[in-house]
Design a protein around this motif. Structure first.
Motif, PDB file in Angstrom:
ATOM      1  N   LEU A  52       0.830  -1.214   0.000  1.00 50.20           N
ATOM      2  CA  LEU A  52       0.000   0.000   0.000  1.00 50.20           C
ATOM      3  C   LEU A  52       0.860   1.258   0.000  1.00 50.20           C
ATOM      4  CD1 LEU A  52      -2.829  -1.104   2.444  1.00 50.20           C
ATOM      5  CD2 LEU A  52      -3.068  -0.645  -0.011  1.00 50.20           C
ATOM      6  N   VAL A  53       1.970   1.223   0.735  1.00 51.77           N
ATOM      7  CA  VAL A  53       2.885   2.371   0.733  1.00 51.77           C
ATOM      8  C   VAL A  53       3.554   2.497  -0.637  1.00 51.77           C
ATOM      9  CG1 VAL A  53       4.972   3.363   1.763  1.00 51.77           C
ATOM     10  CG2 VAL A  53       3.270   2.244   3.237  1.00 51.77           C
ATOM     11  N   GLN A  54       4.035   1.389  -1.181  1.00 54.28           N
ATOM     12  CA  GLN A  54       4.675   1.405  -2.508  1.00 54.28           C
ATOM     13  C   GLN A  54       3.744   1.979  -3.568  1.00 54.28           C
ATOM     14  OE1 GLN A  54       5.576  -2.833  -2.831  1.00 54.28           O
ATOM     15  NE2 GLN A  54       7.702  -2.292  -3.259  1.00 54.28           N
ATOM     16  N   ASP A  55       2.488   1.552  -3.531  1.00 52.19           N
ATOM     17  CA  ASP A  55       1.506   1.973  -4.534  1.00 52.19           C
ATOM     18  C   ASP A  55       0.926   3.358  -4.242  1.00 52.19           C
ATOM     19  OD1 ASP A  55       1.953  -0.470  -5.734  1.00 52.19           O
ATOM     20  OD2 ASP A  55       0.086  -1.376  -4.986  1.00 52.19           O
ATOM     21  N   GLN A  56       1.431   4.007  -3.202  1.00 54.27           N
ATOM     22  CA  GLN A  56       1.015   5.353  -2.798  1.00 54.27           C
ATOM     23  C   GLN A  56      -0.473   5.447  -2.506  1.00 54.27           C
ATOM     24  OE1 GLN A  56       2.628   8.055  -5.727  1.00 54.27           O
ATOM     25  NE2 GLN A  56       4.713   7.629  -5.089  1.00 54.27           N
ATOM     26  N   VAL A  58      -1.413   4.909   0.546  1.00 54.57           N
ATOM     27  CA  VAL A  58      -1.305   5.493   1.884  1.00 54.57           C
ATOM     28  C   VAL A  58       0.007   6.262   1.946  1.00 54.57           C
ATOM     29  CG1 VAL A  58      -2.665   3.669   3.002  1.00 54.57           C
ATOM     30  CG2 VAL A  58      -0.178   3.456   2.888  1.00 54.57           C
ATOM     31  N   GLU A  59       0.079   7.204   2.874  1.00 57.26           N
ATOM     32  CA  GLU A  59       1.322   7.964   3.030  1.00 57.26           C
ATOM     33  C   GLU A  59       2.371   7.174   3.803  1.00 57.26           C
ATOM     34  OE1 GLU A  59      -1.649  11.101   2.083  1.00 57.26           O
ATOM     35  OE2 GLU A  59      -1.696   9.312   3.300  1.00 57.26           O
ATOM     36  N   TYR A  60       1.917   6.448   4.845  1.00 55.32           N
ATOM     37  CA  TYR A  60       2.837   5.722   5.715  1.00 55.32           C
ATOM     38  C   TYR A  60       2.243   4.393   6.133  1.00 55.32           C
ATOM     39  CZ  TYR A  60       4.777  10.386   6.068  1.00 55.32           C
ATOM     40  OH  TYR A  60       5.303  11.611   5.752  1.00 55.32           O
ATOM     41  N   GLY A  80      11.645   0.603  -2.319  1.00 57.07           N
ATOM     42  CA  GLY A  80      11.157   1.917  -1.930  1.00 57.07           C
ATOM     43  C   GLY A  80      10.710   2.034  -0.480  1.00 57.07           C
ATOM     44  N   ILE A  81      10.755   0.943   0.237  1.00 57.78           N
ATOM     45  CA  ILE A  81      10.354   0.974   1.645  1.00 57.78           C
ATOM     46  C   ILE A  81      11.579   1.219   2.509  1.00 57.78           C
ATOM     47  CG2 ILE A  81       9.368  -0.356   3.558  1.00 57.78           C
ATOM     48  CD1 ILE A  81       7.314   0.609   1.417  1.00 57.78           C
ATOM     49  N   ARG A  82      11.431   2.172   3.403  1.00 54.48           N
ATOM     50  CA  ARG A  82      12.466   2.470   4.392  1.00 54.48           C
ATOM     51  C   ARG A  82      11.810   2.332   5.755  1.00 54.48           C
ATOM     52  NH1 ARG A  82      12.748   5.569   0.288  1.00 54.48           N
ATOM     53  NH2 ARG A  82      11.635   7.310   1.257  1.00 54.48           N
ATOM     54  N   ALA A  83      11.782   1.075   6.224  1.00 50.79           N
ATOM     55  CA  ALA A  83      11.147   0.759   7.499  1.00 50.79           C
ATOM     56  C   ALA A  83      12.163   0.837   8.621  1.00 50.79           C
ATOM     57  CB  ALA A  83      10.537  -0.642   7.443  1.00 50.79           C
ATOM     58  N   VAL A  84      11.717   1.337   9.747  1.00 53.25           N
ATOM     59  CA  VAL A  84      12.595   1.532  10.893  1.00 53.25           C
ATOM     60  C   VAL A  84      11.916   0.987  12.141  1.00 53.25           C
ATOM     61  CG1 VAL A  84      11.741   3.874  11.256  1.00 53.25           C
ATOM     62  CG2 VAL A  84      13.973   3.228  12.122  1.00 53.25           C
ATOM     63  N   ASN A 102       9.350   5.593   5.745  1.00 52.12           N
ATOM     64  CA  ASN A 102       7.932   5.592   5.391  1.00 52.12           C
ATOM     65  C   ASN A 102       7.137   4.475   6.065  1.00 52.12           C
ATOM     66  OD1 ASN A 102       9.004   3.541   3.799  1.00 52.12           O
ATOM     67  ND2 ASN A 102       8.628   4.601   1.865  1.00 52.12           N
ATOM     68  N   VAL A 103       7.822   3.610   6.803  1.00 52.42           N
ATOM     69  CA  VAL A 103       7.138   2.583   7.582  1.00 52.42           C
ATOM     70  C   VAL A 103       7.750   2.564   8.980  1.00 52.42           C
ATOM     71  CG1 VAL A 103       6.619   0.127   7.806  1.00 52.42           C
ATOM     72  CG2 VAL A 103       6.574   1.184   5.544  1.00 52.42           C
TER      73      VAL A 103
END
Length: 147
Positions: A52-56, A58-60, A80-84, A102-103
């Motif tokens: 969902l984040v990749q496909d924009q 959702v924002e986060y 494209g995911i930068r999860a922390v 973004n996650v």
């Protein structure tokens, strides 16, 4: 703002608390599951939220498991995911400011409900600073294309 959230079976209760908190802030939430405490596997929900984040759509994204570590590993497999993983408010804020995260991931066995809300608030209020950090984010994005 729209946020996707998912958990594993160990974090269903905390996920519900965070959903209620987000809704109290007038944030639209997509609950990617699970809906019960029946044993399940965190990569399923990390994939749904990350997509969902990749496909924009959702924002986060927010992902919660026992420690947050498994969720972050699974989410970071997505381009494209930068999860922390964050267990404190400073890391949540700095990860967004410096890494354009973004996650957000955290552990239900690590943080309590009120700290989790504070971590979410710190993450959402922070903004990516760009500037001197952009070169590093560009390098991370390049890794998505080269591996």
């Amino acid at each position: 703002m729209k946020i996707a959230i998912g958990s594993d079976h160990t974090a269903v209760d905390l996920k519900s608390e965070i959903i209620d908190y987000l809704k109290s802030l007038n944030i639209d939430v997509i609950d990617c599951g699970p809906q019960s405490k029946e044993r399940t596997h965190y990569p399923i929900y990390a994939h749904e939220v990350s997509t969902l984040v990749q496909d924009q759509k959702v924002e986060y994204g927010i992902l919660i498991c026992g420690t947050g570590v498994g969720m972050s590993i699974a989410a970071n497999k997505h381009k494209g995911i930068r999860a922390v993983v964050c267990s404190d408010t400073f890391s949540a804020k700095a990860s967004k400011q410096h890494n354009d995260s973004n996650v957000l991931c955290f552990g239900a066995r690590v943080v309590g409900t009120e700290l989790a809300k504070d971590i979410v608030e710190s993450f959402l209020k922070a903004s990516y600073e760009g500037g001197r950090h952009q070169q590093r984010v560009d390098m991370l994005n390049e890794l998505d294309h080269s591996l």
